[in-house]
Design a protein around this motif. Sequence first.
Motif, PDB file in Angstrom:
ATOM      1  N   GLY A 229       0.775  -1.224   0.000  1.00 34.98           N
ATOM      2  CA  GLY A 229       0.000   0.000   0.000  1.00 34.98           C
ATOM      3  C   GLY A 229       0.808   1.276   0.000  1.00 34.98           C
ATOM      4  O   GLY A 229       0.234   2.364   0.022  1.00 34.98           O
ATOM      5  N   ALA A 230       2.147   1.177  -0.043  1.00 33.51           N
ATOM      6  CA  ALA A 230       2.978   2.379   0.060  1.00 33.51           C
ATOM      7  C   ALA A 230       3.946   2.546  -1.098  1.00 33.51           C
ATOM      8  O   ALA A 230       4.671   3.540  -1.150  1.00 33.51           O
ATOM      9  CB  ALA A 230       3.769   2.352   1.370  1.00 33.51           C
ATOM     10  N   GLU A 231       3.958   1.580  -2.043  1.00 24.42           N
ATOM     11  CA  GLU A 231       4.970   1.636  -3.100  1.00 24.42           C
ATOM     12  C   GLU A 231       4.372   1.542  -4.499  1.00 24.42           C
ATOM     13  O   GLU A 231       5.037   1.120  -5.437  1.00 24.42           O
ATOM     14  CB  GLU A 231       5.998   0.519  -2.896  1.00 24.42           C
ATOM     15  CG  GLU A 231       6.770   0.619  -1.590  1.00 24.42           C
ATOM     16  CD  GLU A 231       8.016  -0.237  -1.589  1.00 24.42           C
ATOM     17  OE1 GLU A 231       8.873  -0.036  -2.473  1.00 24.42           O
ATOM     18  OE2 GLU A 231       8.129  -1.114  -0.712  1.00 24.42           O
ATOM     19  N   GLY A 232       3.120   1.934  -4.646  1.00 23.98           N
ATOM     20  CA  GLY A 232       2.523   1.895  -5.975  1.00 23.98           C
ATOM     21  C   GLY A 232       2.009   0.511  -6.321  1.00 23.98           C
ATOM     22  O   GLY A 232       1.490  -0.208  -5.466  1.00 23.98           O
ATOM     23  N   THR A 233       2.148   0.120  -7.580  1.00 23.42           N
ATOM     24  CA  THR A 233       1.638  -1.166  -8.053  1.00 23.42           C
ATOM     25  C   THR A 233       2.126  -2.299  -7.166  1.00 23.42           C
ATOM     26  O   THR A 233       3.317  -2.434  -6.905  1.00 23.42           O
ATOM     27  CB  THR A 233       2.082  -1.418  -9.504  1.00 23.42           C
ATOM     28  OG1 THR A 233       1.614  -0.348 -10.324  1.00 23.42           O
ATOM     29  CG2 THR A 233       1.515  -2.731 -10.021  1.00 23.42           C
ATOM     30  N   SER A 234       1.195  -3.127  -6.695  1.00 23.74           N
ATOM     31  CA  SER A 234       1.556  -4.190  -5.765  1.00 23.74           C
ATOM     32  C   SER A 234       2.292  -5.316  -6.479  1.00 23.74           C
ATOM     33  O   SER A 234       2.191  -5.488  -7.698  1.00 23.74           O
ATOM     34  CB  SER A 234       0.305  -4.749  -5.092  1.00 23.74           C
ATOM     35  OG  SER A 234      -0.479  -5.474  -6.023  1.00 23.74           O
ATOM     36  N   LEU A 235       3.023  -6.108  -5.699  1.00 26.87           N
ATOM     37  CA  LEU A 235       3.753  -7.241  -6.265  1.00 26.87           C
ATOM     38  C   LEU A 235       2.806  -8.222  -6.941  1.00 26.87           C
ATOM     39  O   LEU A 235       3.145  -8.811  -7.971  1.00 26.87           O
ATOM     40  CB  LEU A 235       4.547  -7.953  -5.167  1.00 26.87           C
ATOM     41  CG  LEU A 235       5.745  -7.183  -4.605  1.00 26.87           C
ATOM     42  CD1 LEU A 235       6.366  -7.945  -3.443  1.00 26.87           C
ATOM     43  CD2 LEU A 235       6.788  -6.936  -5.694  1.00 26.87           C
ATOM     44  N   MET A 236       1.604  -8.408  -6.383  1.00 24.43           N
ATOM     45  CA  MET A 236       0.676  -9.351  -6.987  1.00 24.43           C
ATOM     46  C   MET A 236       0.141  -8.814  -8.309  1.00 24.43           C
ATOM     47  O   MET A 236       0.125  -9.513  -9.323  1.00 24.43           O
ATOM     48  CB  MET A 236      -0.468  -9.677  -6.036  1.00 24.43           C
ATOM     49  CG  MET A 236      -1.529 -10.571  -6.658  1.00 24.43           C
ATOM     50  SD  MET A 236      -2.612 -11.359  -5.465  1.00 24.43           S
ATOM     51  CE  MET A 236      -1.626 -12.777  -5.006  1.00 24.43           C
ATOM     52  N   ASN A 237      -0.277  -7.559  -8.331  1.00 27.27           N
ATOM     53  CA  ASN A 237      -0.806  -6.999  -9.571  1.00 27.27           C
ATOM     54  C   ASN A 237       0.250  -6.898 -10.659  1.00 27.27           C
ATOM     55  O   ASN A 237      -0.050  -7.013 -11.844  1.00 27.27           O
ATOM     56  CB  ASN A 237      -1.402  -5.616  -9.313  1.00 27.27           C
ATOM     57  CG  ASN A 237      -2.773  -5.687  -8.670  1.00 27.27           C
ATOM     58  OD1 ASN A 237      -3.407  -6.733  -8.665  1.00 27.27           O
ATOM     59  ND2 ASN A 237      -3.216  -4.583  -8.116  1.00 27.27           N
ATOM     60  N   GLY A 238       1.491  -6.648 -10.265  1.00 26.31           N
ATOM     61  CA  GLY A 238       2.554  -6.465 -11.250  1.00 26.31           C
ATOM     62  C   GLY A 238       3.441  -7.671 -11.441  1.00 26.31           C
ATOM     63  O   GLY A 238       4.529  -7.548 -12.018  1.00 26.31           O
ATOM     64  N   ALA A 239       3.001  -8.852 -10.978  1.00 22.50           N
ATOM     65  CA  ALA A 239       3.876 -10.031 -10.972  1.00 22.50           C
ATOM     66  C   ALA A 239       4.500 -10.308 -12.335  1.00 22.50           C
ATOM     67  O   ALA A 239       5.720 -10.500 -12.454  1.00 22.50           O
ATOM     68  CB  ALA A 239       3.096 -11.252 -10.485  1.00 22.50           C
ATOM     69  N   GLU A 240       3.682 -10.354 -13.389  1.00 22.76           N
ATOM     70  CA  GLU A 240       4.207 -10.686 -14.710  1.00 22.76           C
ATOM     71  C   GLU A 240       5.205  -9.634 -15.190  1.00 22.76           C
ATOM     72  O   GLU A 240       6.290  -9.958 -15.690  1.00 22.76           O
ATOM     73  CB  GLU A 240       3.067 -10.809 -15.727  1.00 22.76           C
ATOM     74  CG  GLU A 240       2.037 -11.880 -15.396  1.00 22.76           C
ATOM     75  CD  GLU A 240       0.820 -11.327 -14.686  1.00 22.76           C
ATOM     76  OE1 GLU A 240       0.997 -10.446 -13.808  1.00 22.76           O
ATOM     77  OE2 GLU A 240      -0.305 -11.766 -14.990  1.00 22.76           O
ATOM     78  N   THR A 241       4.841  -8.350 -15.035  1.00 22.96           N
ATOM     79  CA  THR A 241       5.705  -7.272 -15.521  1.00 22.96           C
ATOM     80  C   THR A 241       6.991  -7.183 -14.716  1.00 22.96           C
ATOM     81  O   THR A 241       8.090  -7.029 -15.276  1.00 22.96           O
ATOM     82  CB  THR A 241       4.953  -5.933 -15.458  1.00 22.96           C
ATOM     83  OG1 THR A 241       3.747  -6.042 -16.223  1.00 22.96           O
ATOM     84  CG2 THR A 241       5.797  -4.806 -16.027  1.00 22.96           C
ATOM     85  N   PHE A 242       6.885  -7.277 -13.396  1.00 23.36           N
ATOM     86  CA  PHE A 242       8.073  -7.197 -12.550  1.00 23.36           C
ATOM     87  C   PHE A 242       9.033  -8.355 -12.839  1.00 23.36           C
ATOM     88  O   PHE A 242      10.239  -8.156 -12.997  1.00 23.36           O
ATOM     89  CB  PHE A 242       7.671  -7.209 -11.076  1.00 23.36           C
ATOM     90  CG  PHE A 242       7.017  -5.938 -10.600  1.00 23.36           C
ATOM     91  CD1 PHE A 242       7.389  -4.707 -11.111  1.00 23.36           C
ATOM     92  CD2 PHE A 242       6.032  -5.972  -9.622  1.00 23.36           C
ATOM     93  CE1 PHE A 242       6.793  -3.532 -10.669  1.00 23.36           C
ATOM     94  CE2 PHE A 242       5.434  -4.806  -9.169  1.00 23.36           C
ATOM     95  CZ  PHE A 242       5.811  -3.585  -9.694  1.00 23.36           C
ATOM     96  N   ALA A 243       8.492  -9.575 -12.893  1.00 24.71           N
ATOM     97  CA  ALA A 243       9.353 -10.737 -13.140  1.00 24.71           C
ATOM     98  C   ALA A 243       9.999 -10.651 -14.518  1.00 24.71           C
ATOM     99  O   ALA A 243      11.179 -10.978 -14.693  1.00 24.71           O
ATOM    100  CB  ALA A 243       8.543 -12.025 -13.008  1.00 24.71           C
ATOM    101  N   GLY A 244       9.220 -10.199 -15.517  1.00 23.82           N
ATOM    102  CA  GLY A 244       9.773 -10.059 -16.862  1.00 23.82           C
ATOM    103  C   GLY A 244      10.886  -9.034 -16.922  1.00 23.82           C
ATOM    104  O   GLY A 244      11.893  -9.219 -17.624  1.00 23.82           O
ATOM    105  N   ALA A 245      10.736  -7.935 -16.176  1.00 22.02           N
ATOM    106  CA  ALA A 245      11.767  -6.891 -16.175  1.00 22.02           C
ATOM    107  C   ALA A 245      13.055  -7.380 -15.522  1.00 22.02           C
ATOM    108  O   ALA A 245      14.161  -7.103 -16.010  1.00 22.02           O
ATOM    109  CB  ALA A 245      11.245  -5.654 -15.452  1.00 22.02           C
ATOM    110  N   VAL A 246      12.936  -8.116 -14.413  1.00 20.85           N
ATOM    111  CA  VAL A 246      14.127  -8.667 -13.758  1.00 20.85           C
ATOM    112  C   VAL A 246      14.808  -9.673 -14.677  1.00 20.85           C
ATOM    113  O   VAL A 246      16.040  -9.692 -14.809  1.00 20.85           O
ATOM    114  CB  VAL A 246      13.745  -9.313 -12.413  1.00 20.85           C
ATOM    115  CG1 VAL A 246      14.935 -10.061 -11.814  1.00 20.85           C
ATOM    116  CG2 VAL A 246      13.240  -8.254 -11.434  1.00 20.85           C
TER     117      VAL A 246
END
Length: 313
Positions: A69-86
Motif C-alpha cells: 500500500g505504500a509503493e505503488g503497483t503491488s507485487l501481486m498486480n505487477g507479478a508478470e511485468t516485474f518478473a519479466g523486467a528482472v
Amino acid sequence: MTDDLHAGPAPEPAPRPHGPDELSALAAPRRLSVDDHMFTVPGLPGTFRLQLFTADGTRPVAVATQVAGAEGTSLMNGAETFAGAVWERHCPEQDQPPVWVERQLWPQGPLEETCFRRVVFDGGDRYRPRGPKWSVITHEQLQDLVGAQVAEERDAGYVPRAAEPPKPRLVFAEFAVARLARPRPFREPACMPAGVPWWRRLLRQVLPRRGARSCCWYHGGDWHRVNAMAIEVLGRARAQGVDPDGMEEFATAYATTAGATGWETQALATLFNVANAIQPSRGTGYINGQHRAQAMLEADVRLTVVLHHVDET
C-alpha cells in the motif's frame, strides 16, 4: 486498471502445492548478486526491494519485498511485468524467468498475513511470463532453495514516497451489482471470457450459478451468501460506528460467528479490506474488483458492498 488484489493480502488462489521434491530439485548454493532496494520498471508506478541470487549452472532466484500500500503497483498486480523486467535486465541469457518469490509487508496488524509466496508462471513469451499462481513458502524453505541468507525486511535502502495531499474519506456502501461497469478480466481467461454482455447478465438472472467451481479462486464459493453477510456486516458496523480501517476485522469476526467457510470468510474480508475492496471508477471502470464483479454477475448477485473515496471539501 488493476487486478482484484491490488495491494491487499492475497486471497489464496486454487491450491497449487510446491512439494519438497520440486524445491529440492531447484536448491543449490547461490550468492547474492543484486540487492536493489528501489527496483523500478519504466512505465509502471511501483517499487520493491530485489534480491537476486545466482550461481553458474543454476536458475536465478529473485526475492521481491515491498511495503504493501505504500509503493505503488503491488507485487501481486505487477507479478508478470516485474518478473519479466528482472529477467530481461539481470538474466537475459536464461530460457526461463527467475524463480520468483515475493513478500509484501503489512503494517496494519495481525490480520494481514506477511509471508513469502512463490509464484509459478504457466507460460509466456521471452521476458513476458504469463499465468501466475501463488503458494506459500517458508523462510527456511527459501533459504534452503538459495543456499544463502535472505533478508526479510526493506531495510535502510528503502526511500518512502513523498508525502501526498490529504487522502479522501473512505466510505463503504451498498451498490447494485448490475450498475457496476462491464468487467474485463485479464487473468483466468478460460473461465472468465472478457466482459459480461447484456444477454449473459439476463441469462444469469434466470439461471444463476450458486455452487462452487474448481477453476479459480473467484468461482470457489457462493457469492450470494458472502454478499448477504456483507450487507449485514455493513448495517451492524454503521450502528456501532466502526472505522473503515477496522471493517475487515469486524467482518471476519462476524463470519466466524455466522459459521462461514474458510473461502466465504476470505471473500468477505476482501470486500472490507481498504486496499482490496471493489472500487468503481468513473475513468477506468474499476480500481479494484473486476474478477469478483464478473463472478457475481455470473451468479446473479443483486447487491454487494463497494468502497468509495470521498474528497473532503
